[in-house]
Write an enzyme that holds these catalytic residues in place. Structure first.
Site, PDB file in Angstrom:
ATOM      1  N   ASP A   1       0.850  -1.197   0.000  1.00 22.75           N
ATOM      2  CA  ASP A   1       0.000   0.000   0.000  1.00 22.75           C
ATOM      3  C   ASP A   1       0.880   1.240   0.000  1.00 22.75           C
ATOM      4  O   ASP A   1       0.957   1.972   0.979  1.00 22.75           O
ATOM      5  CB  ASP A   1      -0.950   0.001   1.202  1.00 22.75           C
ATOM      6  CG  ASP A   1      -2.092   1.005   1.022  1.00 22.75           C
ATOM      7  OD1 ASP A   1      -2.148   1.656  -0.032  1.00 22.75           O
ATOM      8  OD2 ASP A   1      -2.911   1.126   1.949  1.00 22.75           O
TER       9      ASP A   1
ATOM     10  N   SER B   1      -5.659   8.812   5.014  1.00 20.56           N
ATOM     11  CA  SER B   1      -4.849   7.856   4.251  1.00 20.56           C
ATOM     12  C   SER B   1      -3.629   8.516   3.626  1.00 20.56           C
ATOM     13  O   SER B   1      -3.693   9.608   3.088  1.00 20.56           O
ATOM     14  CB  SER B   1      -5.685   7.244   3.136  1.00 20.56           C
ATOM     15  OG  SER B   1      -6.441   6.171   3.600  1.00 20.56           O
TER      16      SER B   1
ATOM     17  N   GLY C   1      -9.661   9.989   4.685  1.00 26.40           N
ATOM     18  CA  GLY C   1      -8.972  11.226   4.330  1.00 26.40           C
ATOM     19  C   GLY C   1      -7.600  11.319   4.965  1.00 26.40           C
ATOM     20  O   GLY C   1      -6.732  12.045   4.493  1.00 26.40           O
TER      21      GLY C   1
END
Length: 525
Positions: free
Chosen positions: A262, A343, A341
């Site tokens: 990620d 992230s 948000g």
């Protein structure tokens, strides 16, 4: 943990993030209920939000009572001025408040109009030019703006002196006068003032700040790296465009991986400057000085654009999370809360970068668990160099307990052979040498710029052994320096050629990796 309840922070950002972006917070708190009888604070602050009064007290060095009185006087002056402008018409020449905000002065181009100003309770001042005349003078300067050199910081209408002021750096006053004359502005209407101002767009890249993807979803900046910043992979795919929190074009996703990992790297344009800091959402920033991995049990804090700065402890490393979109491995588990948000936002242990927010469970009302993607893996996988606050090169540190999966991005400078300095292979009409380290940029010649006629320009950059440098030719546009040509070193040499218009130019040298001395030689026809 019930994995069915686990959601990726930012997966729902396209909906929740957009709402947050356009909703203005209430000074009293979004869920606060005013007491009966009127808005909170109305009795003690004259209806003004207490936070505004507190800020004025702090920055203008006023008591709360003085701040309220000043605001009341300013409101009255604004109403008076609106009426006078309508009455004076073309003879209106501007207005201003005294330093304490108690006296309103109104300039008039016709002395016969002074009585109207006095009758309204203001102080009249007779001048030569109406405000429309001053605006016309400034418009002439605006039209000639591209002819202004970088030593001219700007210009503005100054109603108190009934002139248009041009701000010039020390020693460039004559250039300011030439610029004003070239615009065709009347000499008596323009005043050149010496100023050390060096305005620039405030487009710094900072960890934790918001950015938008394809003008839709919102995520948070992780850490600045040479050329851009790192963030979460689920925030965008390669080729997606980003804009900053100010909605100015920012960059493009150059690499992204999700699920499995990620992480992502956003390459920013030349209007944005990566800084080695993280937004602490308390009016300041926290420095980033490396990326040494903290152990399990260590305290850790994160920064994100939805919930600001939050802290907790590291609970486990090498965690696998089964998101609805797929499994992600190698994450770090914490007991810190986060929300959509946040992230991509930055995780710090002291001044050491740890990772970027991936996802989690819960929220910052009830608490939760949040996972982050370790930053060193992102740096190593993409051969990126962390930008630090202390100016030192910061290649990715190897993971604790093992070797790095890729060699460090920084190579130690090689000393010249015995018997004297090595002769550069680059030659030109102008030659400059400098010393640079990874993650840093330098401007040549000598931190300034040069002026040339239209035509061909060429440059050669001789880099330190083992280093990768990028050379950019930038032209002054009137609003800032913009890159017009770019070249990266190949086998230690970067060559650049361009055919440009007449104007002011400079070269910018950026070290993507490595450090040491370089030579830049260039010529212009």
């Amino acid at each position: 943990m019930d994995r069915r309840r686990m959601t990726a922070v930012g997966v729902v950002v396209a909906a929740a993030g957009l709402t947050a972006a356009v909703t203005l917070p209430s000074f009293a708190g979004e869920n606060a209920t005013p007491p009966a009888g009127g808005p909170a604070g109305a009795k003690t602050t004259g209806g003004v939000a207490p936070e505004v009064v507190d800020a004025m007290s702090r920055d203008l060095r006023l008591s709360r009572e003085q701040a309220v009185r000043r605001l009341t006087a300013e409101r009255q002056a604004t109403g008076t001025l609106g009426r006078l402008r309508a009455q004076l018409g073309a003879d209106y020449a501007g207005a201003w408040l005294s330093a304490d905000g108690a006296t309103l002065t109104v300039a008039v181009a016709d002395p016969a109009e002074a009585a109207k100003v006095e009758a309204a309770g203001a102080v009249p001042k007779q001048v030569r030019r109406g405000v429309s005349d001053l605006d016309a003078v400034k418009s002439r300067l605006d039209s000639a703006g591209r002819q202004a050199t970088p030593d001219i910081a700007g210009w503005y209408v100054d109603v108190a002196t009934n002139s248009v002021v041009v701000l010039a750096r020390p020693g460039a006053e004559e250039a300011g006068r030439r610029f004003a004359a070239t615009s065709g502005a009347p000499a008596g209407a323009v005043r050149v003032t010496t100023s050390r101002e060096q305005p620039r767009p405030l487009f710094d890249v900072r960890g934790g700040d918001a950015y938008f993807i394809n003008d839709a979803g919102r995520c948070s900046v992780g850490f600045s790296v040479v050329g851009g910043f790192v963030t979460a992979g689920h925030c965008g795919r390669q080729g997606d465009r980003t804009t900053g929190a100010n909605r100015v074009a920012q960059g493009t996703f150059a690499a992204s991986s999700f699920p499995g990992d990620d992480w992502a790297f956003v390459r920013t344009n030349n209007q944005w400057t990566p800084q080695g800091v993280v937004n602490d959402f308390n009016g300041g920033v926290a420095p980033v000085n490396g990326s040494t991995e903290a152990p399990v049990g260590a305290s850790i804090c994160r920064s994100g654009s939805t919930t600001g700065a939050r802290c907790g402890v590291i609970q486990a490393r090498n965690a696998t999370v089964n998101y609805p979109e797929g499994t992600v491995t190698g994450l770090t588990r914490t007991n810190v809360c986060a929300e959509p948000g946040d992230s991509g936002g930055a995780w710090l242990s002291g001044d050491q970068a740890q990772g970027v927010t991936s996802g989690g469970s819960g929220d910052c009302t009830v608490g939760g668990v949040t996972f982050f993607q370790p930053v060193n893996e992102i740096l190593q996988r993409n051969n990126l160099t962390l930008v630090t606050a202390n100016g030192q090169s910061a290649p990715a540190d190897p993971p604790a307990g093992g070797d790095a999966t890729a060699p460090p991005a920084t190579v130690a400078p090689t000393a010249p052979p015995a018997g004297g300095a090595e002769t550069s292979v680059c030659t030109g009409d102008v030659s400059r040498t400098g010393a640079i380290s990874a993650g840093r940029s330098q401007v040549q010649p000598d931190g300034r710029w040069y002026v040339t006629e239209a035509g061909a320009q060429s440059a050669c950059l001789d880099a330190p052994d083992g280093a990768r440098l990028v050379l950019e030719l930038q032209r002054w546009t009137g609003a800032g320096f913009r890159t017009v040509a770019r070249a990266a070193t190949v086998d230690g040499i970067a060559r650049l050629e361009a055919d440009g218009a007449a104007g002011a130019y400079r070269y910018r040298v950026t070290a993507q990796s490595g450090s040491g001395e370089y030579t830049l030689a260039f010529s212009a026809n």
